[in-house]
Design an enzyme around this catalytic site. Sequence first.
Site, PDB file in Angstrom:
ATOM      1  N   ASP A 512      55.035  22.269 -27.150  1.00  0.00           N
ATOM      2  CA  ASP A 512      54.298  21.041 -27.436  1.00  0.00           C
ATOM      3  C   ASP A 512      55.282  19.875 -27.331  1.00  0.00           C
ATOM      4  OD1 ASP A 512      52.315  19.201 -28.636  1.00  0.00           O
ATOM      5  OD2 ASP A 512      53.686  19.278 -30.343  1.00  0.00           O
ATOM      6  N   ASP A 725      53.970  22.033 -33.601  1.00  0.00           N
ATOM      7  CA  ASP A 725      54.099  21.589 -34.988  1.00  0.00           C
ATOM      8  C   ASP A 725      52.813  21.063 -35.577  1.00  0.00           C
ATOM      9  OD1 ASP A 725      54.088  19.117 -33.473  1.00  0.00           O
ATOM     10  OD2 ASP A 725      54.807  18.150 -35.303  1.00  0.00           O
ATOM     11  N   ASP A 729      47.910  22.170 -32.522  1.00  0.00           N
ATOM     12  CA  ASP A 729      48.607  23.250 -31.829  1.00  0.00           C
ATOM     13  C   ASP A 729      48.237  24.620 -32.379  1.00  0.00           C
ATOM     14  OD1 ASP A 729      50.103  21.419 -30.269  1.00  0.00           O
ATOM     15  OD2 ASP A 729      51.526  21.158 -31.901  1.00  0.00           O
TER      16      ASP A 729
END
Length: 827
Positions: A512, A725, A729
């Site tokens: 990410d 995080d 996600d």
Amino acid sequence: MSTTTRSRGSAGGKSDTGDDGEGCDLCGLPTPTPPVTGNEVDGEFCCRGCLEITRALGDAASADPETVERELAGETDEVPDDAERTYMAVDGMHCATCEAFVSGTARTCEGVYAAEASYANDMVRVTYDPETADLDGLSGTLARYGYGTRDPEEREAAERSDNQVARFVIGGGVFGMMVMLWYVLFLYPTYVGFQPVVELGVFDGVYILGNIWVMTSIVLFYTGFPILRGALVSLRAGQPNMDLLVSLAATSAYVYSTAAVLAGETHVYFDVTVAIILVVTLGNYYEDRIKRKAAGMLSDLAASRVSEARRRVEGDADGSGDTAVEMVALDALESGDLVEVRPGERVPVDGTVREGTAAVDEALVTGESMPRTKRPGDDVLGGTVVTDRPLVVAVGEDATSTLDRLVELLWDIQSARTGVQRLADKLATIFVPTVLVLAAVAFGWTLLGGGTPTDALLVGLTVLIVSCPCALGLATPLAVASGIKEAAGRGIVVASEAVFEAVPDVDVVVFDKTGTLTDGDMAVLRVVGDGENSGGDDENAALAAAAALERFSAHPLATAVVEAAEDRIEAAGADASIPDVAADDVTVHDRGVSGEVDRGRGRVVVGHPSLLRDEGVTLSPAHEDAVEAARDEGAVPVVVGWGGRSRAVLVVGDEPREAWDDVVAAVADDGRREVVVLTGDSERAARRFRDHPDVTDVFAGVPPEAKAETVERLRARGTVAMVGDGSNDAPALAAADIGIALGTGTDIAGDAADAVLVGRDIDAIPEVFSLSTGVNRRIRGNLAWAFGYNAVAIPLAAFGVLNPLFAAVAMGTSSLLVVANSARSLD
């Protein structure tokens, strides 16, 4: 007892929420009108990110997600539109057979359309008719078999359940140690021809054996109750599992020893029963503690969901015709209803803005670092947060929430995950019947060979005892426990044994961007002043003037500007060259703020470049270039101006972490692994990561549902690890073979992940890979020994070479070797 939502089909499949009646062909989200399409790609998409992923990774060759979901949950007919869906936490499931039994039992209840239990997260999802279903009756039925049910959000109940299991373990340990003490002092010496350690009177033999029998009974029927129940359930479900084999070995030794005591014999094997029950119970207890993480994920997300909404109604009670507001449950909302959302509140359902303009934080749902300004006519997603001003939202076509779909998606992914225990249970369907047949054959062969019934019983019992899968059951948990301890010392919290199973085989690592490769916090990256004829006003003065105005705005960008000014003042101390100024006559615009600032500047304007132009402020060529440069790097330009011209450009964004390029290079492992950057942020914000030589692909503008689908498609390239995080996600972290979350992220992301980095930067990620490789080698070594032991010991027991005592010693020795191997340092 439960957390309830309307049943609206699969989160990952087609939805009837778009204007054209179709959903995105990748993630199922509503599509705009017209939908996003591409010349080289068939299908209609909700965003450019989904289109680019499909272009790069192709179509997934899979069945319709809704059909698959119905089949998994046991649905045979279409579920009515008014059906409701609830999640119930189930205490006591510890194998795939329990999962099948709970699912089947729930489906037999009146009014239940479908039920799917998940051993992976100790929950059951039930789709039911709210008018006829008796969920309390279902709870009572499961309770009769020892399965307790509760609301997933009842954390205190979960803690009580943990304490109950602890009492099982501790209680069994105390009584088990007392049994072994009697054996060491009195029985073991006589078995090998020595005098007992302590001499007692003539009637003490019955006393000793009576005490041993009582304490062994407590261990077997109290501590071993979950195992015995699992064996019973496996018989009812027709799926023999390891619990059945453990129960047979433990109870056979117990029954034989009880009969021997009644017959006046002193060679008894109660110690075998105690050892088997305690070893297996400890392994199950350890595994249950790990699984608690998975169940917490859904309850945390549920806490983020909205249960009520402020719906506008025409107020005619007083004849004024004014608009009134009433609080209603989300189920009461219909398409076209108008709902009010105040600053700081979540949008209840997907819809369209009718009144108001506000910055909406979509980080929980989409992962975009920058809040989006929503105006009348713009779409908003359920679960996003209105930050600064109220909005009136028209409910979309099906009154559903993107956050609710996220909850459904997390369930589908998490409940489908498999681990070592699921593999062991599959092996048990072959291993258990094979052992039973061998025990029966050994019993019959001994009788046919002229042995006595007692001898034949001992041979059969020995086969069951020696094949008890204690070493097999300990092989993974002990190695994992050692790995978890060592990982904790390196700042890594391991939440699932899957880390050690799959990490060494990872082929693709997905990162990410926002909050992972970048800091994730909005901050002023730099201030670009105007060196030409600045009139004595420098960058610090422009920043101070901007901060004086931005204090009146609740926009996240304003907060970043104010914090930057305060940091500069604090850093400069008493010799500060940046003044602390005040503002007056302030006006908050849609795209910025304006007002009077002291020191004789006149009216100062701060905000979007278009606002300054509308207010008669001209941007200098240098500032025009700074604005374009900021946009090219994915940052946001905030322009400050007064006196008819711009004075500075504040570049606001989140910076890459210092170690990101080194971490990517280390994880790529000299090109052995592919590295993919996946983000809900814009293409410009992700552009800088394309230049890294080890980054294979960068996918930008990707919604959470599409993130999970992207991970699934990347599996065509091999085993996938996901690093993230944010709450957005979580589906991708759960969908990946391995999920790694940053400890500075959200609780939901941490619960969905298999490993969490606590108190450290992303430079700990390579350590996850190196540590996991070492633990994986240890697990394989333990399993090889466990299977090798059974391959040698079972034939010896079947041919009468071993007796139950030596079988128990062999079983214990095998377990001790596994313990010793697991305790070795990984260095």
